[in-house]
Design an enzyme around this catalytic site. Sequence first.
Site, PDB file in Angstrom:
ATOM      1  N   LYS A  27       4.829   0.557  10.179  1.00 51.47           N
ATOM      2  CA  LYS A  27       4.933   1.855   9.509  1.00 51.47           C
ATOM      3  C   LYS A  27       4.546   2.984  10.455  1.00 51.47           C
ATOM      4  O   LYS A  27       5.146   4.058  10.434  1.00 51.47           O
ATOM      5  CB  LYS A  27       3.988   1.894   8.306  1.00 51.47           C
ATOM      6  CG  LYS A  27       4.525   1.217   7.069  1.00 51.47           C
ATOM      7  CD  LYS A  27       3.513   1.364   5.939  1.00 51.47           C
ATOM      8  CE  LYS A  27       3.609   0.205   4.968  1.00 51.47           C
ATOM      9  NZ  LYS A  27       2.367  -0.050   4.245  1.00 51.47           N
ATOM     10  N   GLU A  61       0.874  -1.163   0.000  1.00 46.56           N
ATOM     11  CA  GLU A  61       0.000   0.000   0.000  1.00 46.56           C
ATOM     12  C   GLU A  61       0.916   1.218   0.000  1.00 46.56           C
ATOM     13  O   GLU A  61       1.806   1.305   0.853  1.00 46.56           O
ATOM     14  CB  GLU A  61      -0.874  -0.029   1.265  1.00 46.56           C
ATOM     15  CG  GLU A  61      -1.900   1.069   1.234  1.00 46.56           C
ATOM     16  CD  GLU A  61      -2.775   1.132   2.480  1.00 46.56           C
ATOM     17  OE1 GLU A  61      -2.702   0.237   3.333  1.00 46.56           O
ATOM     18  OE2 GLU A  61      -3.528   2.118   2.572  1.00 46.56           O
ATOM     19  N   ARG A  76       5.490 -13.399   9.402  1.00 44.00           N
ATOM     20  CA  ARG A  76       6.141 -12.128   9.107  1.00 44.00           C
ATOM     21  C   ARG A  76       7.534 -12.105   9.744  1.00 44.00           C
ATOM     22  O   ARG A  76       7.828 -12.866  10.668  1.00 44.00           O
ATOM     23  CB  ARG A  76       5.300 -10.964   9.612  1.00 44.00           C
ATOM     24  CG  ARG A  76       5.139 -10.935  11.133  1.00 44.00           C
ATOM     25  CD  ARG A  76       4.153  -9.871  11.594  1.00 44.00           C
ATOM     26  NE  ARG A  76       4.682  -8.540  11.423  1.00 44.00           N
ATOM     27  CZ  ARG A  76       4.184  -7.655  10.554  1.00 44.00           C
ATOM     28  NH1 ARG A  76       3.155  -7.954   9.802  1.00 44.00           N
ATOM     29  NH2 ARG A  76       4.710  -6.451  10.455  1.00 44.00           N
TER      30      ARG A  76
HETATM   31  P1  ATP Z   1       2.858  -2.255   8.208  1.00 46.66           P
HETATM   32  O1  ATP Z   1       2.170  -3.205   9.139  1.00 46.66           O
HETATM   33  O2  ATP Z   1       4.249  -1.923   8.592  1.00 46.66           O
HETATM   34  O3  ATP Z   1       2.053  -1.045   7.899  1.00 46.66           O
HETATM   35  P2  ATP Z   1       1.809  -3.524   5.966  1.00 46.66           P
HETATM   36  O4  ATP Z   1       1.648  -4.969   5.988  1.00 46.66           O
HETATM   37  O5  ATP Z   1       0.580  -2.790   6.262  1.00 46.66           O
HETATM   38  O6  ATP Z   1       3.013  -3.069   6.858  1.00 46.66           O
HETATM   39  P3  ATP Z   1       1.758  -3.345   3.141  1.00 46.66           P
HETATM   40  O7  ATP Z   1       2.205  -2.252   2.266  1.00 46.66           O
HETATM   41  O8  ATP Z   1       0.321  -3.652   3.201  1.00 46.66           O
HETATM   42  O9  ATP Z   1       2.319  -3.003   4.580  1.00 46.66           O
HETATM   43  O10 ATP Z   1       2.577  -4.674   2.884  1.00 46.66           O
HETATM   44  C1  ATP Z   1       2.933  -5.163   1.624  1.00 46.66           C
HETATM   45  C2  ATP Z   1       3.320  -6.603   1.781  1.00 46.66           C
HETATM   46  O11 ATP Z   1       4.421  -6.753   2.667  1.00 46.66           O
HETATM   47  C3  ATP Z   1       2.185  -7.430   2.342  1.00 46.66           C
HETATM   48  O12 ATP Z   1       2.039  -8.578   1.534  1.00 46.66           O
HETATM   49  C4  ATP Z   1       2.636  -7.767   3.731  1.00 46.66           C
HETATM   50  O13 ATP Z   1       2.147  -9.013   4.131  1.00 46.66           O
HETATM   51  C5  ATP Z   1       4.143  -7.769   3.607  1.00 46.66           C
HETATM   52  N1  ATP Z   1       4.779  -7.460   4.887  1.00 46.66           N
HETATM   53  C6  ATP Z   1       4.580  -6.379   5.656  1.00 46.66           C
HETATM   54  N2  ATP Z   1       5.304  -6.453   6.798  1.00 46.66           N
HETATM   55  C7  ATP Z   1       5.974  -7.635   6.749  1.00 46.66           C
HETATM   56  C8  ATP Z   1       6.891  -8.308   7.629  1.00 46.66           C
HETATM   57  N3  ATP Z   1       7.266  -7.784   8.800  1.00 46.66           N
HETATM   58  N4  ATP Z   1       7.386  -9.504   7.232  1.00 46.66           N
HETATM   59  C9  ATP Z   1       7.038 -10.025   6.056  1.00 46.66           C
HETATM   60  N5  ATP Z   1       6.186  -9.462   5.187  1.00 46.66           N
HETATM   61  C10 ATP Z   1       5.646  -8.275   5.515  1.00 46.66           C
HETATM   62 MG    MG Z   2      -1.087  -3.634   5.294  1.00 48.15          MG
END
Ligand code: ATP
Ligand code: MG
Length: 588
Positions: free
Chosen positions: A305, A56, A295
Amino acid sequence: MSNDANTKKTDTKSDASAHTPAPVSNFLRGIIDHDLAAGTYTRDGLPNVITRFPPEPNGYLHIGHAKSICLNFGLARDYAGRCHLRFDDTNPEKEDQEYVDTIIDSVKWLGFDWNDSPEQGGGSHLYYASDYFDTFYAIAEYLINAGHAYVDSQSADDMAANRGDFSKPGVNSPFRDRTAAESLDLFRRMKAGEFQGGEHILRAKIDMASPNMNMRDPAIYRIRQAHHHRTGDKWCIYPMYDYAHPLEDAIENITHSICTLEFQDHRPFYDWIIERAAEGGFFKQPVPRQYEFARLNLTYVVTSKRKLRQLVEQNIVSGWDDPRMPTIVGIRRRGYTPEALQLFCERIGVTRSDGWIDYSTLEGCLREDLDPKAPRATAVLRPLKLIIDNFPEGENVACSAPVHPHHPERGNREFTISKELWIEQEDFMEVPSKGYFRLFPGNKVRLRYGYVVECTGADKDADGNIIAVHCNYFADSKSGTEGSANYKVKGNIHWVSAADALEVEVRLYDRLFTDANPDAGGKDFMTLLNPSALEVVKAYVEPGMKDVTPDTRLQFERHGYFVADRVDSVVGKPVFNRVTTLKDSWGK
Ligand code: ATP
Ligand code: MG
C-alpha cells in the site's frame, strides 16, 4: 501482434472450456475437512466454518487482497459457512471512511457477500473492530487483575534496549513486578487521558527471554491522542494489532483465521491471548485457530500500500483507479472481470511457500473468461488510408460480421465498405519481409468480411513516409457470396470504412514496470517504471461502437480485449482501454 496472426483464427476456445468452478484441494481444505470430521467446531446455531477478511481501512485493496478475499469467501461458500468482512480499524491515524467505502465496493464487485441468505435469517456479517473497543478494554483490565499484564513506564529507548534481539534475551522491565492494583490505576488514568503518548504502555506479561520476540511482553495498549473515524474522541488509548486481532476473531466465533506467512511468528501470542481471555470467561471453547499461507507476489507489480500510495502521490499514475494500478479499482477500470480474478485466484492456489506468479497468468485468465463472452468488433489502432481505385465513387456496400464467431444466435454487426478505408499501418509493407502475406505491391489479401483486393502501390510524402496505399478490388469476391470461394489468399486484414468509422481515443496499457520483480532485492521500483505503460492513440472503430455503454468489454479482432472506460466513456463518444492483447507478446 505477431506476424500474420491474421491468417489464424483467434477464437479457438469453445464455451465448454470456460471456467468451471471445481475446487482444487489445498492444505487449508485439508485442515477444514479434518475439523469437520472431528467435529471441532460443532456449536449451537453457528456454522462449522467461519472465516473473515479483515482489511485495515487505510488504503485501497490490491490484487494480493483479492487472493485473500477469494480464499476466505470461497472457503465459506464451498463449506456452507460464512465469511465476515471486518474492518480492522484499530489504528486511528491512518484510517478513513473513504477507504471503508472503496473496500466494501471492491469486495462486492469481486462477487462476494457477507449477508446470510433470507433462509438463514438474512443477517449481515459486516463488522468493525472499533465496535469491540469496550470488550478489548475489559479484557485488558482482566489481564491486569489476573497478573497477565502490567503498565510499563520505561522510556521507548529503554524498552527497545531491554527487549534484546535474536541472539540476546530481553531484560525484565523495572516496572514488571508492579502490583496489579498499581497497574490498574495507571491503566485507568491512561484511559482518562491523564498522560501523554509514550509515558506509559500496557504490556502482556509473558517471558522476556522467549526465543520468539513476539512473546517478550508485547505491548497491548498504547496512548494515542487521536480522533478515530468511527469512535471519534471517545478513546485516547488504542489496542495494538497483535492484541486486537485474535480477540476480534474470538468475539466473532471465527473458526479458521487465515493470514499471510509473516504472521507465523505471531501465532503463539495469538493463541496465548485468546487462551487467557477464555480463562477469564470472555470466550468459550472451541476458539479460533490461525493458519498462514503464502502471500501473492505478482511479477511486474508492487502490492505494498505504501508503494502504491507513492505512485499516486507522485502523479506517476492518475489515481488509485488508474488502469495501470494493481488495485482492485484499477484492475476493474482496466477492464478485468470479477470472474477472471476469481479464476486467477483459484488457479494460483494456496501454498505455504513463497513464490512469484507470472503476470501472464492473470492475463491468461482474462482471455479465458472473455473469449467465449466478449462481442467482437473492429478497430484500426494505427490508421493508414487504403484507397480502392476501382471502387465506385460514393458507393457504400453493406457488410456484416458475427457478433461472436461461436454464437450465431447473437446476430451480426453491420457496417459498410467504400472506396476509402482505414487499415493498420503494419498491414502494408512496401518491400515484404519473408513470410509476410499482407499488403504489398502485387499481393492479394482479403479485407475481412469484405472483398479480396490486390495492392498496386502506395503514396509517399516528401520525407518518404507512406501516406496511402492503393489497390483494386474484385467485385465478385465478397465474403459470404459464391464468388468468394474462387479466391485463395493467405492474408486477411481488418479495416473500417472512412465513410462510417467512428474516431475514438484508445488507451493502450501495458505493464507498469520493466522489471519482473520491481521491489525485490533492494531495487528502487520508482526507477523501473515502464515508459510505454500507456500510449494513447486516435483510432477508428466500426460504426456500431457509438452505442457502446461504459464498462462494456469487447474483443477488437486481431488486437486484444478492450473495455469502454467506466469513467471517461460516454455513449456516442466511447473511450477504450486495452485490457490485454490476444496473445502474450510481452518481451517478444
Ligand atoms: P499492505 O502490506 O499492502 O499494506 P496489508 O496486509 O497491510 O497490505 P491489510 O488491510 O492488513 O493489508 O490486509 C487484509 C488482508 O489481506 C490480510 O489478511 C492480509 O494478510 C491479506 N493480504 C494483504 N496482502 C496480501 C497479498 N499480497 N497476498 C495475499 N493476501 C494479502
Ligand atoms: Mg496489514
